[in-house]
Motif scaffolding. Structure first.
Motif, PDB file in Angstrom:
ATOM      1  N   PRO A 157       0.834  -1.213   0.000  1.00  0.00           N
ATOM      2  CA  PRO A 157       0.000   0.000   0.000  1.00  0.00           C
ATOM      3  C   PRO A 157       0.866   1.260   0.000  1.00  0.00           C
ATOM      4  O   PRO A 157       1.914   1.307   0.634  1.00  0.00           O
ATOM      5  N   ARG A 158       0.397   2.257  -0.722  1.00  0.00           N
ATOM      6  CA  ARG A 158       1.102   3.539  -0.795  1.00  0.00           C
ATOM      7  C   ARG A 158       0.453   4.597   0.109  1.00  0.00           C
ATOM      8  O   ARG A 158       0.952   5.705   0.218  1.00  0.00           O
ATOM      9  N   TYR A 159      -0.679   4.207   0.723  1.00  0.00           N
ATOM     10  CA  TYR A 159      -1.418   5.133   1.585  1.00  0.00           C
ATOM     11  C   TYR A 159      -1.822   4.417   2.863  1.00  0.00           C
ATOM     12  O   TYR A 159      -2.138   3.231   2.845  1.00  0.00           O
ATOM     13  N   LYS A 160      -1.838   5.159   3.953  1.00  0.00           N
ATOM     14  CA  LYS A 160      -2.302   4.578   5.206  1.00  0.00           C
ATOM     15  C   LYS A 160      -3.826   4.654   5.259  1.00  0.00           C
ATOM     16  O   LYS A 160      -4.447   5.472   4.587  1.00  0.00           O
ATOM     17  N   GLU A 161      -4.409   3.786   6.054  1.00  0.00           N
ATOM     18  CA  GLU A 161      -5.853   3.759   6.240  1.00  0.00           C
ATOM     19  C   GLU A 161      -6.280   4.974   7.053  1.00  0.00           C
ATOM     20  O   GLU A 161      -5.555   5.425   7.942  1.00  0.00           O
ATOM     21  N   PHE A 162      -7.451   5.500   6.764  1.00  0.00           N
ATOM     22  CA  PHE A 162      -7.986   6.659   7.486  1.00  0.00           C
ATOM     23  C   PHE A 162      -9.496   6.615   7.445  1.00  0.00           C
ATOM     24  O   PHE A 162     -10.090   5.819   6.730  1.00  0.00           O
ATOM     25  N   VAL A 163     -10.115   7.481   8.229  1.00  0.00           N
ATOM     26  CA  VAL A 163     -11.573   7.625   8.207  1.00  0.00           C
ATOM     27  C   VAL A 163     -11.890   8.750   7.223  1.00  0.00           C
ATOM     28  O   VAL A 163     -11.305   9.835   7.302  1.00  0.00           O
ATOM     29  N   LEU A 164     -12.778   8.478   6.295  1.00  0.00           N
ATOM     30  CA  LEU A 164     -13.071   9.417   5.221  1.00  0.00           C
ATOM     31  C   LEU A 164     -13.508  10.789   5.738  1.00  0.00           C
ATOM     32  O   LEU A 164     -13.138  11.815   5.165  1.00  0.00           O
ATOM     33  N   LYS A 165     -14.242  10.813   6.812  1.00  0.00           N
ATOM     34  CA  LYS A 165     -14.687  12.092   7.380  1.00  0.00           C
ATOM     35  C   LYS A 165     -13.486  12.971   7.753  1.00  0.00           C
ATOM     36  O   LYS A 165     -13.500  14.176   7.532  1.00  0.00           O
ATOM     37  N   GLU A 166     -12.430  12.365   8.308  1.00  0.00           N
ATOM     38  CA  GLU A 166     -11.222  13.125   8.651  1.00  0.00           C
ATOM     39  C   GLU A 166     -10.585  13.728   7.403  1.00  0.00           C
ATOM     40  O   GLU A 166     -10.126  14.876   7.413  1.00  0.00           O
ATOM     41  N   TYR A 167     -10.537  12.943   6.332  1.00  0.00           N
ATOM     42  CA  TYR A 167      -9.982  13.412   5.064  1.00  0.00           C
ATOM     43  C   TYR A 167     -10.781  14.608   4.535  1.00  0.00           C
ATOM     44  O   TYR A 167     -10.215  15.625   4.152  1.00  0.00           O
TER      45      TYR A 167
END
Length: 187
Positions: A157-167
């Motif tokens: 993976p080139r990106y870490k997992e996150f919560v879309l609302k935070e993004y």
């Protein structure tokens, strides 16, 4: 309403093709909710007597999943490639398809969002209608990351997992010319 109906049918077809291009089942992106959350935004750029002194819309990449753009005959849209700006000449009856940052993340960089801007123009008006697909509202509180089937030992993976609302909060609260939100999630 009729345009919205047809643009959603087109988006569904595009998401099937994009899923297949990733080596996934045709319904993969749609089953995740990528084909939902369509927002339609219209832009009106009047003629500008001194276009060299202003910009219609600053350089940016679309933060969502995908955008479909309908534009009239007046040029102004430009894309950035190899540090050089190129005009996107309108094609009668044609649409521009922009991959957004979220689809870049989902695809682990197999699809790339593109920096673009709109320049002011002496002729006009320039009119465009953009349909932004940002995903189903149910996705907001869920973990968001690259599609697991696209990750392997040779393709981490080139990106870490996150919560879309935070993004989305980061996108909406960032200053205009700041670091793009996607960059905060790169590994």
């Amino acid at each position: 309403m009729e345009y919205n109906k047809h643009i959603n049918i087109l988006a569904e077809t595009l998401f099937k093709l994009l899923s297949e291009a990733l080596g996934l089942q045709p319904d993969h992106l749609s089953s995740m909710g990528c084909n939902k959350g369509c927002s339609i935004v219209s832009h009106y750029y009047p003629p500008c007597p001194e276009p060299e002194l202003t910009l219609g819309l600053r350089k940016h990449a679309d933060a969502g999943i995908m955008a479909l753009l309908l534009q009239n005959h007046v040029t102004g849209l430009q894309v950035l490639h190899d540090d050089q700006w190129f005009d996107v000449h309108p094609a009668r009856g044609g649409l521009v398809v922009n991959i957004g940052d979220l689809l870049q993340i989902l695809s682990n960089d197999k699809f790339k969002s593109v920096k673009h801007r709109v320049t002011a123009n002496r002729v006009g008006p320039r009119i465009s209608v953009a349909c932004f697909f940002s995903g189903h509202a149910d996705m907001l509180e869920e973990p968001f990351a690259t599609i697991k089937e696209l990750i392997s030992e040779t393709n981490p993976p080139r990106y870490k997992e996150f919560v879309l609302k935070e993004y989305i909060d980061k996108v909406l609260s960032s200053p205009i010319d700041s670091k793009p939100a996607i960059d905060y999630y790169k590994l």
